[in-house]
Design a protein around this motif. Structure first.
Motif, PDB file in Angstrom:
ATOM      1  N   VAL A   1      -2.508   1.641  12.313  1.00 25.68           N
ATOM      2  CA  VAL A   1      -1.032   1.656  12.894  1.00 25.68           C
ATOM      3  C   VAL A   1      -1.264   1.358  14.448  1.00 25.68           C
ATOM      4  O   VAL A   1      -0.505   0.490  15.190  1.00 25.68           O
TER       5      VAL A   1
ATOM      6  N   TYR B   1       0.618  -7.200   7.847  1.00 34.85           N
ATOM      7  CA  TYR B   1       1.410  -6.504   8.232  1.00 34.85           C
ATOM      8  C   TYR B   1       2.593  -6.010   7.301  1.00 34.85           C
ATOM      9  O   TYR B   1       3.005  -4.671   7.467  1.00 34.85           O
TER      10      TYR B   1
ATOM     11  N   GLU C   1       1.799 -15.316  12.053  1.00 30.37           N
ATOM     12  CA  GLU C   1       2.195 -15.935  10.765  1.00 30.37           C
ATOM     13  C   GLU C   1       3.284 -17.293  10.947  1.00 30.37           C
ATOM     14  O   GLU C   1       4.069 -17.081  11.641  1.00 30.37           O
TER      15      GLU C   1
ATOM     16  N   SER D   1       1.502  -4.973   4.351  1.00 26.49           N
ATOM     17  CA  SER D   1       0.578  -3.801   3.810  1.00 26.49           C
ATOM     18  C   SER D   1       0.853  -2.685   4.741  1.00 26.49           C
ATOM     19  O   SER D   1       0.975  -1.396   4.177  1.00 26.49           O
ATOM     20  N   ILE D   2       0.703  -2.801   6.087  1.00 29.57           N
ATOM     21  CA  ILE D   2       0.884  -1.691   6.849  1.00 29.57           C
ATOM     22  C   ILE D   2       2.220  -1.106   6.963  1.00 29.57           C
ATOM     23  O   ILE D   2       2.551   0.014   7.099  1.00 29.57           O
ATOM     24  N   LEU D   3       3.247  -2.110   6.823  1.00 30.39           N
ATOM     25  CA  LEU D   3       4.795  -1.489   6.903  1.00 30.39           C
ATOM     26  C   LEU D   3       5.041  -0.706   5.512  1.00 30.39           C
ATOM     27  O   LEU D   3       5.388   0.538   5.756  1.00 30.39           O
TER      28      LEU D   3
ATOM     29  N   LEU E   1       6.638  -3.829  14.835  1.00 33.42           N
ATOM     30  CA  LEU E   1       6.369  -4.743  13.524  1.00 33.42           C
ATOM     31  C   LEU E   1       7.590  -5.691  13.304  1.00 33.42           C
ATOM     32  O   LEU E   1       7.617  -6.864  13.258  1.00 33.42           O
TER      33      LEU E   1
ATOM     34  N   LEU F   1       2.694   0.846   3.744  1.00 29.69           N
ATOM     35  CA  LEU F   1       2.100   1.940   3.925  1.00 29.69           C
ATOM     36  C   LEU F   1       2.453   2.831   5.085  1.00 29.69           C
ATOM     37  O   LEU F   1       2.789   4.364   4.642  1.00 29.69           O
ATOM     38  N   ALA F   2       3.279   2.584   6.133  1.00 29.04           N
ATOM     39  CA  ALA F   2       3.901   3.411   6.868  1.00 29.04           C
ATOM     40  C   ALA F   2       4.981   3.868   6.424  1.00 29.04           C
ATOM     41  O   ALA F   2       5.400   5.423   6.490  1.00 29.04           O
ATOM     42  N   PHE F   3       6.022   3.331   5.587  1.00 28.41           N
ATOM     43  CA  PHE F   3       7.069   3.683   5.003  1.00 28.41           C
ATOM     44  C   PHE F   3       6.647   4.863   3.994  1.00 28.41           C
ATOM     45  O   PHE F   3       7.222   6.021   3.811  1.00 28.41           O
TER      46      PHE F   3
ATOM     47  N   VAL G   1       6.746   0.756  12.651  1.00 27.93           N
ATOM     48  CA  VAL G   1       7.705  -0.128  11.994  1.00 27.93           C
ATOM     49  C   VAL G   1       8.735  -0.794  12.901  1.00 27.93           C
ATOM     50  O   VAL G   1       9.064  -2.116  13.063  1.00 27.93           O
TER      51      VAL G   1
ATOM     52  N   ARG H   1       7.885  -9.470   7.170  1.00 29.65           N
ATOM     53  CA  ARG H   1       6.487  -9.620   7.338  1.00 29.65           C
ATOM     54  C   ARG H   1       5.817  -9.950   6.498  1.00 29.65           C
ATOM     55  O   ARG H   1       6.037  -9.208   5.290  1.00 29.65           O
TER      56      ARG H   1
ATOM     57  N   TYR I   1       4.464   6.278  12.240  1.00 34.51           N
ATOM     58  CA  TYR I   1       4.950   5.142  11.620  1.00 34.51           C
ATOM     59  C   TYR I   1       6.048   4.542  11.920  1.00 34.51           C
ATOM     60  O   TYR I   1       6.334   3.440  11.925  1.00 34.51           O
TER      61      TYR I   1
ATOM     62  N   PHE J   1       0.797  -1.338  -0.062  1.00 36.12           N
ATOM     63  CA  PHE J   1      -0.063  -0.113   0.050  1.00 36.12           C
ATOM     64  C   PHE J   1       0.671   1.314   0.069  1.00 36.12           C
ATOM     65  O   PHE J   1       0.387   2.393   0.301  1.00 36.12           O
TER      66      PHE J   1
ATOM     67  N   VAL K   1      -2.086  -2.250  15.122  1.00 34.73           N
ATOM     68  CA  VAL K   1      -1.012  -2.948  14.865  1.00 34.73           C
ATOM     69  C   VAL K   1      -0.070  -2.859  16.164  1.00 34.73           C
ATOM     70  O   VAL K   1       0.470  -4.048  16.735  1.00 34.73           O
TER      71      VAL K   1
END
Lengths: 399, 342
Positions: free
Chosen positions: B274, A124, B342, A126-128, B326, A130-132, B323, A120, B319, A71, B277
Motif C-alpha cells: 500500500v 492496482y 495503464e 489487486s491492491i484495491l 489509487l 486487498l485494501a477493501f 483507495v 483500475r 487502506y 486478493f 502504491v
C-alpha cells in the motif's frame, strides 16, 4: 459446437457422479487399517471440499475469464457467513432464507467494491481489492462488533428472537432444511471394514455445487463468457472497437462475489458460527492458490484445486511423528530415524511448507495448473504419439 | 501542541520501517519490474538474523562449580557463554548489544539470499505476467514463513534493547513543554536515525556514483543502456541484493520494538505494498515519503480524540488513503507519469 455440448454433458455427469458418490469413493481404505488416515469420506471434510469448490468456481469466473486477480475475495465469504448467521438468529433455522440473504448481501457488497475497484486494472486492482478486504476484516473486529460480535464470532443463542421458529426447549437449535437437520446422518453402514456415512448437510452442499458448476459452465459457453475472455486477451483492442468493458467485468465480479457469499452462507449452514478470520487476506490468498493449482480458466480446475488443498490440509496435518515411525518401521533403525527426520518438517504442523513448495512448483513448471498437467499427460499417452506417427504436427490452439 | 508532537514521534518508528521496506520493494520493482510478494519475508529473515545472533552470542560452555550446590545438593552447574569466558565483562556487553551486532550477520546473509533469489527464481519470471510474479513470490513467502516457523517456533521471540539505549527520553523539556508531556523511548530515536542514515546512504549511492547513475539510467530505459554495452542485468542483480540488505537491516533493528515471529513478514507486506502504491510505483523518494506519511497518519488516527469522531479509523486509515490515492491519482504521490498507469 455439438461436440463441445456433448463433452459438457459428459463432464457434468462425471462431476455429478463424483459429488453424489463421494462418501463411498473417498473411503477406499478400511477404517482400522494402516492407511485409514488417507480416507476423506467423512462428512465434515467432504462438506469443506464442496464449499471451497463453490468458492473457487466463483473466483475462477472472475480470474480465469477476465484475468483480474482479486486478493480480497474472502471478504465476500465472510459477509455471506455473517448474513446467514443473522438470518438464523432473526428469522428461522431453515437454511434457505440464510443462503438467499447471504448471496444477496454479498452480491450487493461486491457491486459496491467492484464498482470502485474495477476502475483500475492489473496490480492496482489487486491492491484495491486487498485494501477493501483488509478494511472489512479490521472493521469486523472493531467498529462493527455489534454486528459481528468481534473476536468471539457470531453464534446462535437460545435467547435469539427467531420469528418463525422460536426456541421451545433448552436444546441448542440446529440448522435444517424443512426439518431435515444438516448434521443428521440418514444412512450409515459398514461394508468390508469401511465406515460409510451419509449426511443431509453434505448432500445439500453437493447439489448446490452441481447447480453452481452448471451455471458456471453456462457462463463459460455464453457470449458473455466469450466477452470476458476477450477482456483477458486484450482489453485495449476491445476498447478501441468501441466496447465498454466495465459492465461485463463488473457483472463477472458481482457473480463471483455472490458465489463467495454462497460458499460463506453454506459454511454457516453447516456450522452456525461466523468469525472475522474468514475475511483475512490469507483466506483470499487460499482461494487464489486453489484456482491456480487446479488450473485457472478451466471448468473443472478450481473444484479440483479446492479438493486437493483441503484434502492435503486435513491429511498431511494429521500425520505426526508416531505415524511416520510406523510407516518407516520396516527399515533398519538408523535409516528409519533418518527418514522420519527428513519427512517431519513437511507434515503435521508443517504442511503449509508442502503447500507453498507445491504451489511454487505449479506456478513455475505448470502455469496451467493440474488440469494442464493432466492434459499434457493425456496428450503424451495418446494424441501426440498418434500425431507424430502420422507425421503431422498437432494444430496449435488459436490464441 | 505537545500531543501533536507526540503523535508525530510515535509515527516515526513505524514510518521508518515502512519507508525502508517500501524503498527495497521499489528498488526491485523499479529496476527489474518484478512485483515481489516475498518482500515481507526478507524483512522477517532480517529480524530473525537478530535472533540467531543473540543465540550465537549466548552459546555457553557448562562448567561445574564445586563450591556451590543447587537446591538438590548437587554441585551447581554454571552456564557461561563463550564470549563471557573469552572477553569477560566485554562479552556480557556484547550479548546486550546483540541486535546492532546482528547487522554484521545480516548483511552477508541478505546479500546471499537476495542474489540467490534473483538468480535462482525471479530471473525466470521477467517475461511472465505480473500475476505469475505475484503468485510465485507469494508461494516463496509461504515457504520462508514455514521454514522460520519450523526452526524458531510460533511464538514471538523478544530481543534485548542495548543497555545504553534503554528507557525513554523526555523530549518535551528540550522544547519548552512541561516535564513528562512528551516522552519517547530512546531506541525508537535510534531506529529513526538508523533509517535516515540508511535511506540517505542508498539515495547518495544512486545519485552520486557512476554505478548508481547507470542503474538509474537502466530504470529509465533498460534497452538503450544495454545497447551502450553495459551489462545492466548484473547491476540489477546487485540492486536486488542491495534491496534485500536494506529490508533485512530494517528488520534487524526493529526487533527490540516488535518481537519477531513467523508472520511478521506477512503483516508488513500488505501495508508496504500500500505504501509503495501511495508513493508511486517505481519512485524511490515517493516510497520513502509515503512510508513516513502513512506511519504518522496511522499514529494520529490512533488518538482518542480522532477515534471519538471517526470510530475505527485507526484500523483502516492506511487502506483508505490507498483507495483514495489509487482512484484519484493512480500513479501515486510522486510517481512518474506513464509508469504503471495503464
Amino acid at each position: 459446437m455439438t461436440d463441445t455440448k456433448r463433452n459438457d454433458v459428459i463432464l457434468l455427469l462425471v462431476v455429478a457422479f463424483f459429488a453424489l458418490f463421494a462418501p463411498i469413493i473417498l473411503n477406499p481404505f478400511p477404517s482400522d487399517g494402516p492407511l485409514a488416515q488417507f480416507n476423506a469420506g467423512y462428512p465434515d471434510l467432504m462438506q469443506r471440499f464442496v464449499i471451497y469448490g463453490i468458492f473457487a468456481i466463483g473466483f475462477n469466473i472472475l480470474f480465469g475469464l477476465t484475468g483480474y486477480l482479486s486478493f480480497g475475495h474472502a471478504a465476500f465469504l465472510g459477509v455471506g457467513s455473517y448474513s446467514a448467521v443473522w438470518m438464523f438468529k432473526l428469522l428461522s433455522m431453515n437454511i434457505i432464507p440464510a443462503i438467499v440473504l447471504g448471496v444477496l448481501i454479498s452480491g450487493l457488497f461486491a457491486l459496491v467494491i467492484g464498482f470502485i475497484s474495477l476502475r483500475r486494472s492489473g496490480i492496482y486492482f489487486s491492491i484495491l481489492t486487498l485494501a477493501f478486504a483488509q478494511m472489512s476484516y479490521n472493521l469486523a473486529y472493531s467498529v462493527f462488533t455489534p454486528i459481528t460480535n468481534g473476536e468471539t464470532g457470531l453464534q446462535i443463542l437460545l435467547s435469539d428472537p427467531r420469528i418463525l421458529d422460536a426456541p421451545t426447549g433448552t436444546a441448542q437449535p440446529v440448522t435444517s432444511l424443512f426439518g431435515l437437520e444438516m448434521r443428521d446422518t440418514f444412512l450409515a453402514f459398514e461394508y468390508l471394514g469401511r465406515d460409510f456415512q451419509f449426511t443431509y448437510g453434505y448432500y445439500v452442499c453437493a447439489i448446490i455445487l452441481l447447480i453452481s458448476f452448471y451455471i458456471s459452465m453456462r457462463i463459460f459457453r455464453s457470449p458473455f463468457g466469450t466477452m470476458l475472455r476477450a477482456v483477458k486477451t486484450n482489453q485495449n483492442r476491445l476498447s478501441y472497437t468501441g466496447v465498454n468493458t466495465r459492465p461485463y467485468t463488473l457483472t463477472a465480479f458481482v457473480i463471483s462475489g455472490m458465489y463467495a457469499g454462497l460458499a460463506g452462507a453454506l459454511l454457516a449452514c453447516m456450522d452456525p458460527l461466523a468469525g472475522a478470520e474468514r475475511m483475512q487476506w490469507t483466506a483470499s490468498g487460499e482461494v487464489v492458490l486453489m484456482t491456480i493449482l487446479g488450473g485457472a480458466g478451466t471448468l473443472l480446475g478450481p473444484v479440483l484445486g479446492a479438493g486437493f488443498i483441503k484434502y492435503f490440509e486435513n491429511i498431511l496435518s494429521r500425520i505426526n511423528d508416531n505415524v511416520l515411525e510406523a510407516w518407516f518401521a520396516f527399515m533398519p533403525d538408523g535409516m528409519s530415524d533418518f527418514f522420519v527426520v527428513i519427512v517431519h518438517p513437511f507434515v503435521g504442523k508443517g504442511w503449509h511448507l508442502t503447500l507453498g513448495l507445491m504451489f511454487m512448483a505449479v506456478v513455475i513448471f505448470l502455469p496451467g495448473g493440474l488440469m494442464d498437467g493432466a492434459k499434457r499427460i493425456i496428450d503424451w499417452v495418446s494424441g501426440k504419439n498418434r500425431a507424430s506417427k502420422r507425421g503431422a504436427k498437432a494444430p496449435a490452439p488459436a490464441e | 501542541m505537545d500531543a501533536i508532537l507526540l503523535q508525530i514521534l510515535n509515527g516515526l518508528d513505524k514510518g521508518s520501517a515502512y519507508a525502508m521496506i517500501a524503498l527495497g520493494l521499489t528498488l526491485i520493482f523499479g529496476t527489474l519490474g518484478v512485483v515481489n510478494f516475498a518482500h515481507g519475508a526478507l524483512f522477517m529473515i532480517g529480524a530473525f538474523c537478530a535472533v540467531v545472533m543473540n543465540r550465537l552470542l549466548k552459546l555457553s560452555v557448562e562448567t561445574i562449580d564445586e563450591t556451590k550446590t543447587d537446591f538438590l545438593g548437587n554441585p551447581l552447574k554454571v552456564n557461561t557463554p563463550y564470549v563471557e569466558a573469552w572477553f569477560g565483562e566485554f562479552g556480557t556487553t556484547m550479548i546486550g548489544y546483540s541486535v546492532p551486532l546482528a547487522i554484521l550477520l545480516a548483511i552477508p546473509v541478505m546479500i546471499v539470499i537476495g542474489i540467490g533469489m534473483e538468480r535462482g527464481l525471479i530471473k525466470h519470471f521477467y517475461k511472465r505476467p505480473h500475476a505469475d510474479q505475484i503468485l510465485v513470490t507469494f508461494g516463496l513467502a509461504i515457504v520462508a514463513q514455514e521454514i522460520i516457523k519450523a526452526n524458531f517456533g510460533a511464538n514471538p521471540i523478544p530481543q534485548p534493547t542495548p543497555d545504553a539505549f534503554r528507557g525513554a527520553l523526555d523530549v518535551g523539556i528540550y522544547l519548552g513543554f512541561e516535564a513528562n508531556a512528551v516522552v519517547y523511548p530512546v531506541w525508537r530515536f535510534v531506529y529513526f536515525i538508523f533509517a535516515a542514515v540508511l535511506i540517505g546512504g542508498v539515495m547518495i549511492f544512486l545519485n552520486y556514483t557512476t554505478f548508481g547513475m547507470v542503474v538509474r539510467a537502466g530504470m529509465a530505459d533498460r534497452e538503450t543502456v544495454g545497447l551502450l554495452g553495459i551489462d545492466i542485468d548484473k547491476r540489477f542483480t546487485a540492486m536486488f541484493g542491495l534491496a534485500a540488505v536494506v529490508t533485512g537491516l530494517a528488520g534487524v533493528m526493529y526487533t527490540p520494538i516488535l518481537s519477531p515471529d513467523y508472520h511478521l513478514g506477512m503483516d508488513f507486506l500488505v501495508l508496504c505494498f500500500v505504501v509503495v502504491v501511495v508513493g508511486g510505483m517505481g519512485s524511490l523518494p515517493g516510497a520513502v515519503a509515503a512510508g513516513f506519511l502513512l506511519g504518522i497518519l496511522q499514529s494520529f488516527s490512533a488518538m482518542n480524540e480522532v477515534k471519538a469522531i471517526l470510530p475505527g479509523i485507526d484500523q483502516i486509515i492506511i487502506y483508505l488513503v490507498a483507495v483514495v490515492i489509487l482512484l484519484t491519482r493512480p500513479r501515486g504521490l510522486l510517481g512518474r507519469k506513464g509508469v504503471m498507469e495503464e
